[in-house]
Structure formats: structure tokens, C-alpha cells
Design an enzyme around this catalytic site. Structure first.
Site, PDB file in Angstrom:
ATOM      1  CB  ALA A 154      -0.909  -0.006   1.219  1.00 39.74           C
ATOM      2  CG  HIS A 211       7.131  -3.325   2.074  1.00 41.24           C
ATOM      3  ND1 HIS A 211       5.908  -3.275   1.441  1.00 41.24           N
ATOM      4  CD2 HIS A 211       6.879  -3.147   3.399  1.00 41.24           C
ATOM      5  CE1 HIS A 211       4.950  -3.076   2.352  1.00 41.24           C
ATOM      6  NE2 HIS A 211       5.519  -2.999   3.542  1.00 41.24           N
ATOM      7  CB  ALA A 236       5.226  -6.585   1.462  1.00 38.41           C
ATOM      8  NE  ARG A 243      14.017 -25.763  -8.147  1.00 35.29           N
ATOM      9  CZ  ARG A 243      12.932 -26.480  -8.453  1.00 35.29           C
ATOM     10  NH1 ARG A 243      12.732 -27.647  -7.895  1.00 35.29           N
ATOM     11  NH2 ARG A 243      12.054 -26.020  -9.333  1.00 35.29           N
ATOM     12  CG  ASP A 294       1.182  -3.079   9.415  1.00 36.96           C
ATOM     13  OD1 ASP A 294       1.170  -3.664   8.329  1.00 36.96           O
ATOM     14  OD2 ASP A 294       1.590  -1.898   9.549  1.00 36.96           O
ATOM     15  CB  CYS A 343      -3.291  -0.832   2.937  1.00 33.23           C
ATOM     16  SG  CYS A 343      -4.966  -0.344   3.320  1.00 33.23           S
TER      17      CYS A 343
END
Lengths: 420, 276
Positions: A154, A211, A236, A243, A294, A343
């Protein structure tokens, strides 16, 4: 009935009829507090011939160390990333409100923003103790702008940055300074980022990876340079691949230097992470799990539209989405690859603790430590916060057996109590 | 001597706790006249302490006007060490009751001058008016407190080196590592305990049976220091069946018989018939 005053004149409070979280177990024991710190009653008895002035009857409640939220973007209509002239009253407002969730210390978090916002907001807030006025501020958590375009979530793309000149100089230029900063989230695959990780860690700032589209080696290199946190695991970042496990692979990496722990944030609101994924992470690396909210501006507010940083978001129930992408409500269990972009959450910390315990099947002690001891260890403050050891700050949360908050204390003083 | 035999450890602990409770209540302690109690440590009195805490919690008894004097403490062990006798008394007794910390006395095994510490302790006991009831245990080698075999039967509070038997017996509290067990201790003397108005010795378990036999069926002997109490005017030995295993059947039958008589006697006392 005070002591012989050989060490201190101050009043002594004894919490009785309680179960306290100590040595990773809930124990039927009293908790003693003097001058805002947990007191050793045996020393008090033998050295000072002292005993309590005041008894607080907890009526069988659990006493846990106060919760520590290292990722909270705002709440109750306040958005920490909004550059206002009076940021401190917004932070104070939220600090006061989150006491009812059992949070006694937090890191006000700023999402990716233009330099002007950082230059205006950062100088207005200092690390400060909590009290009646609200939870203590441990320093900012700056999530961005040095993050990956592909995993911006977001965050507004136009303000993302890379390290152009010398790495740390770009950071200083973006933020305007590094005072009162507890943590920085960045993407370690960005060129020049590894030296920044090293430099920030040397300055005592916690570095978190998030992120990002980093692979496992890039993530391990960052950990080698001092990175110790993963911002909202699974969200994010590249999904786990057998692998190349990516950042998620840090949970079981054998490249983590001896004696160090990689912690990871989990938004345990039942939405950001499927409970099965939460369980996989928890089982793989239980001691690193840190509960974060968050939480965004809308936490504590009714459904509707609100601002977050430079964007507008929409609330539907416990879900918060970037507005304008897909207005129709979709249940969270459908494929979320391309429908809605989450978000931030509006779950409160105590909700996260309860949900985490329920979803993972962990013990009460583990659930409480994920919100207190682990974040304290992450930030390097476990010598005074996040536990009820003798000498630690007496930041406490009283809970019933279902882990609902009954009362919150900071430095031994009651700062919030649930109404009848 | 009185020998009180109960069926098992729990009943023996309960009997002893009730006896202490009743003695304190009968004494009617006050700010002008404290009840002085001598106290032991170890696994034997553990159940007795638990019971006393129960009596305190239910309001039967208060320790507000009780002064306590513990028997012993290791030398050189940090006071905060979980195996120190200070820790034992705090965790198992003091923290659960209403005793005034200034009235709880334990020898300081970390004192600068151990000899002075011992003399000061004797002085404190004298200033408190002597011990009204001294509760003790018995080691497998027949010792009372840390008065090891060979201790003078008229000894006073002093530093003692621990016997091998004692160190081995205590190793279980130090992770079974003999090297970690303290080798010296401060202890009240046999003479110090003999000065008390009344002495109650708790003895439970088959491993103490031989020591009990030596203490009460053989002569007074400094190799089995508890035997000194044969010459005390008012001693009670409280034990469980297992501890009587080395005694003569005749001895056991005799004392079980007298106790039955005592039971009837006590039942007639209104206020104090809580004992049985």
C-alpha cells in the site's frame, strides 16, 4: 508497613492473588514494585527487613509484562505519516488509547513518505517514558522508502527510493537525521543496501527486512551485517519456494551468526496471514515470533474511508483495503493474488494475542511473550522491558484467563482499568 | 521424652504443625511477650511449613508476635542462591505469612567475621528471652542441625565442617555434584537447643530409622548428637511409621498406647482440641 529505609524511602506495592509470567511460566506468586521497577522481595525481607505499604488484590488475574507494539501506523483517526504541525498530540492521543489494549510501549511507524514529511514529523517526537498520559515511545519505525517497487503493497510508488550516492547519505537525506529512530525496514536486494544495514546496526538502530523481492542469500547477507527483523512475514515479500525460500527461509537458515536470533513480525489478525501459515512459521521458529498490529488510522474507528500516508483506504469489518481497486467485498479465503491489496490492519494488540494463541495452539506463556519479551529482545531493551525480572520496569498488563485486558500499569501505577 | 507416631509423612507434618499452632495460641503472644520459635530446614519440615501456611491463611494463627531463629546456614553460599537456607525459609515459609522481617533471624554464612556472627546470634536468642519451642530434624548420621558426629553435647553456635555423610545427603540439592556442596556451615550448638524450654524433633522416612534408634534406644553419645535430648525435660519426637522400622516393637507399642490416652485427654479441652 514499610522497610527500615536502609535502601529507599519509597512506597512498596505488592500485587497479590495473581499468576505472574516469570521464567517462561505462569507462576502463582506475588509481584513487588518500588519506584516503578519490579522489586526482589527476598532482598527486601532480609536486607531491609521491609514489607509492602500497599496491597493490590488481582483476584486471580494473570500479570504479564506490558505489550510492546513495534509496528503501528496510527489509530483512532490519527495517521503518524501525516505531516502536521502538531504530530506529538496525535502520537500522545494514540499512546493513551492503546493502553486499553495492554500496550505499554510502542514504535510509531511511518510508511513510505516524501522527505518533506520525514523532515517535519521526525523531529517532533522523542523517545519517552510512558505513564498516565499513555504508552511509552521507543522510537520511530521507518518502513520505507528504501523498499522494492514490486512489493510496495500500500506504499505510494512515487516516493520509493534507491541508494544513489553513498548509501547511508541517501538515508540521512531522506529522513533528515537518525535521532529517536528505533527501526528501519528496507529491501536488502537494493544496490548499496548492505553497507547501510551495517552502518545502521552500528548506530544501534534495528534493521528489518521487508517489502522486498530478496532471495535467501541476500537476506542472509543482510542478517550477517546485523539485520535482525522481518517486517510482517509473508506479506510484501516473495512467497516461500522450496528451491529459494527467500526471506521466509531466514526462519530456519543455518547462516544466522551464533548467539543471534532473527525475529519476525506477524500480524495475527486472521486476515494478513492464513492461520496455517502462521502455524508453519511458529513451529519452524517459535522463539522469533513477534506480534505486531501494523494498525492503521482506522483502528478503533467505525467502517468507512480514511487516509493512510499519501493514500485513501476503505474499512470493511476487520479488513482494510486500498480504496479504488475492487469495491465488491470478497471473503478472505478466496485467491487474493490480484483482487484486493491489504494495507495494514485494524486489529488491536490484545486481539492479536488471543488470535495467535487460538490459531497456533500455543501456550498462554508463548502468546504473551510474543507480544512482550520477544519485541523487547528484538529492540535490545530486555534488560528493562518485556519481562517481570527483578529490576525491570514495572509495565504490566492484568488479563483474565481468556486474555482480555483488565487493567494496565506503567512503572507500577495503574494507567487504565476496564469499566464495570 | 514423648514419641508420637503417625501413619505417614503427611499426618506427621500435620500433627507437628498443629502442635506448633496450638502452642503459639496457648501462649497468647503480644508486643510485650513474643513467642520464640526455633526452626529447621530440609525436606522433613517442608510439609509442616505448608500446613502452618494453611493455618495462617484460614485465620487460625498469626505470626505477628512470633520471633524465629533458624538452626543453621551454609558458609560462603550467596544468600540469593536457591539452595541457601535463607532462600528456603523465604520461599517455603516467610513469604506466605505475616511475620515481621525484623523478627526472622537466620545466621549469616557470608558474614565478615563468622565467630562474631555466631556469638551475636547467641546474644540475640538471649535477648529474645530464650527459645520457647525449638523445632528440629535429624540427619541420617543422627546429627541435630549441623552438629556432626563428634560435636560436643554442650556446644554453642559456631562454625562446623560438614561430615561426608551430610555432604552426600545434600548433593541432591546441588545437581548431584559433590564439588558444589558447601563444606562448612554455621550452626546452633547442641547446648543452644538444649536451652530451649521445649524441643520437637521431626523424623520421617526409612532412611532416618537407624538414626532414630540410636537417638532414643541407645545411650547419650556425641556420635549421635540427637541423643542429647534424652536429658532434656521436654522433648517430643514426631515420626511416621517408616522411621520406626529400627525400633523395638515394645518401644513403639508403648508410645502408641500413651498417645491414645493423650488423645482422650485433649478432647476434653475445649479451645485446644484442634490437635486431633
Amino acid at each position: 508497613m514499610p522497610s527500615n529505609k536502609s535502601v529507599s524511602d519509597a512506597a512498596i506495592t505488592q500485587f497479590i492473588n495473581c499468576r505472574i509470567l516469570r521464567d517462561h511460566r505462569l507462576q502463582r506468586d506475588d509481584l513487588w514494585v518500588r519506584e516503578g521497577k519490579v522489586l526482589d522481595p527476598e532482598k527486601l525481607f532480609f536486607d531491609e527487613k521491609g514489607y509492602a505499604d500497599k496491597l493490590v488484590d488481582c483476584e486471580g488475574s494473570i500479570i504479564a509484562p506490558g505489550f510492546i507494539d513495534v509496528q503501528i501506523n496510527g489509530g483512532y483517526g490519527i495517521d503518524f505519516s501525516q505531516a502536521s504541525d502538531d504530530v506529538s498530540s496525535g502520537v500522545s492521543f494514540v499512546a493513551k488509547k492503546i493502553l486499553q489494549h495492554g500496550v505499554t510501549s510502542f514504535c510509531p511507524t511511518l510508511v513510505t513518505s516524501p522527505p518533506a514529511v520525514y523532515h517535519k514529523v521526525l523531529p517532533q517526537i522523542k523517545v519517552s517514558d510512558g505513564g498516565e498520559h499513555g504508552a511509552g515511545v521507543l522510537g520511530f519505525h521507518l518502513e520505507g522508502p528504501f523498499i522494492s517497487v514490486e512489493k510496495k503493497g500500500a506504499h505510494p510508488e512515487q516516493f520509493l527510493r534507491t541508494f544513489q550516492s553513498g548509501g547511508i547519505e541517501d538515508l540521512m537525506e531522506a529522513y533528515g537525521g537518525l535521532d529517536n529512530i528505533a527501526m528501519v525496514t528496507l529491501a536488502p536486494e537494493l544496490g548499496g543496501s548492505q553497507s547501510v544495514v551495517k552502518e545502521l546496526c552500528q548506530r544501534g538502530i534495528t534493521v528489518s527486512l521487508g517489502h522486498s523481492v530478496a532471495n535467501l542469500s541476500q537476506a542472509e547477507e543482510a542478517v550477517h551485517h546485523g539485520a535482525s527483523f522481518i517486517t510482517h512475514l509473508f506479506n510484501a515479500m516473495l512467497p516461500f519456494h522450496h528451491r529459494d525460500p527467500g526471506i521466509v527461509g531466514l526462519l530456519t537458515s543455518d547462516q544466522v551468526p551464533a548467539g543471534r536470533t532473527v525475529y519476525y513480525g506477524m500480524i495475527a489478525d486472521g486476515i494478513h496471514t492464513n492461520p496455517a501459515a502462521l502455524r508453519i512459521a511458529h513451529r519452524a521458529h517459535p522463539s522469533g515470533l513477534v506480534l505486531v498490529t501494523d494498525a492503521i488510522t482506522a483502528m478503533g474507528l467505525p467502517p468507512g474511508r480514511h487516509t493512510l500516508g499519501q493514500q485513501v483506504i476503505e474499512i470493511q469489518g476487520l479488513h482494510a483495503y486500498v480504496a479504488g481497486l475492487n469495491a465488491a467485498y470478497q471473503p478472505p479465503t478466496t485467491c487474493s493474488a490480484c483482487t484486493k491489496t491489504l494495507c495494514g490492519s485494524i486489529a488491536t494488540m490484545d486481539m492479536c494475542v488471543r488470535h495467535f494463541k487460538h490459531a497456533s495452539g500455543c501456550s498462554v506463556e508463548e502468546a504473551l511473550e510474543a507480544a512482550s519479551l520477544h519485541p523487547a529482545k528484538l529492540l535490545g531493551i530486555s534488560h528493562k522491558k518485556g519481562n517481570l525480572d527483578y529490576g525491570s520496569d514495572a509495565d504490566l498488563v492484568l488479563l483474565d484467563d481468556a486474555l482480555n485486558v483488565e487493567a494496565t500499569f506503567i512503572s507500577g501505577e495503574e494507567v487504565w482499568r476496564k469499566g464495570p | 521424652m514423648r514419641l508420637v507416631i503417625l501413619d505417614d509423612y503427611d499426618l506427621a507434618s500435620e500433627w507437628a504443625a498443629k502442635y506448633i499452632r496450638n502452642r503459639i495460641i496457648q501462649f497468647k503472644p503480644s508486643a510485650e511477650r513474643y513467642f520464640t520459635l526455633g526452626l529447621p530446614t530440609g525436606s522433613t519440615p517442608y510439609g509442616c511449613y505448608k500446613k502452618l501456611i494453611e493455618f495462617y491463611r484460614s485465620g487460625d494463627i498469626s505470626f505477628k508476635y512470633v520471633k524465629t531463629f533458624n538452626m543453621d546456614e551454609y558458609v560462603g553460599l550467596p544468600r540469593a542462591h536457591p539452595e541457601s537456607y535463607h532462600s528456603y525459609m523465604w520461599n517455603n515459609f516467610f513469604k506466605h505469612i505475616d511475620i515481621d522481617p525484623a523478627n526472622a533471624h537466620i545466621l549469616d554464612g557470608n558474614a565478615e567475621d563468622l565467630e562474631t556472627e555466631c556469638q551475636a546470634y547467641e546474644q540475640k536468642i538471649a535477648e529474645a528471652g530464650g527459645i520457647e519451642l525449638f523445632v528440629g530434624g535429624i540427619g541420617p548420621d543422627g546429627h541435630i542441625a549441623f552438629n556432626e558426629p563428634g560435636s560436643s553435647l554442650v556446644s554453642r553456635t559456631r562454625v562446623k565442617t560438614l561430615a561426608k555423610d551430610t555432604i552426600v545427603a545434600n548433593a541432591r540439592f546441588f545437581g548431584n555434584d559433590l564439588n558444589k556442596v558447601p563444606t562448612m556451615a554455621l550452626t546452633v550448638g547442641v547446648g543452644t537447643v538444649m536451652d530451649a524450654k521445649e524441643v520437637m524433633i521431626l523424623i520421617t522416612g526409612a532412611h532416618k530409622a537407624f538414626a532414630l534408634y540410636k537417638a532414643i534406644e541407645e545411650g547419650v553419645n556425641h556420635m549421635w548428637t540427637v541423643s542429647a535430648f534424652q536429658q532434656h525435660p521436654r522433648t517430643i519426637f514426631v515420626c511416621d511409621e517408616d522411621a520406626t522400622l529400627e525400633l523395638r516393637v515394645k518401644t513403639v507399642k508403648y508410645f502408641k498406647g500413651t498417645n491414645n490416652n493423650n488423645r482422650c485427654m485433649y478432647k476434653t479441652l475445649e479451645v485446644y482440641c484442634k490437635t486431633f
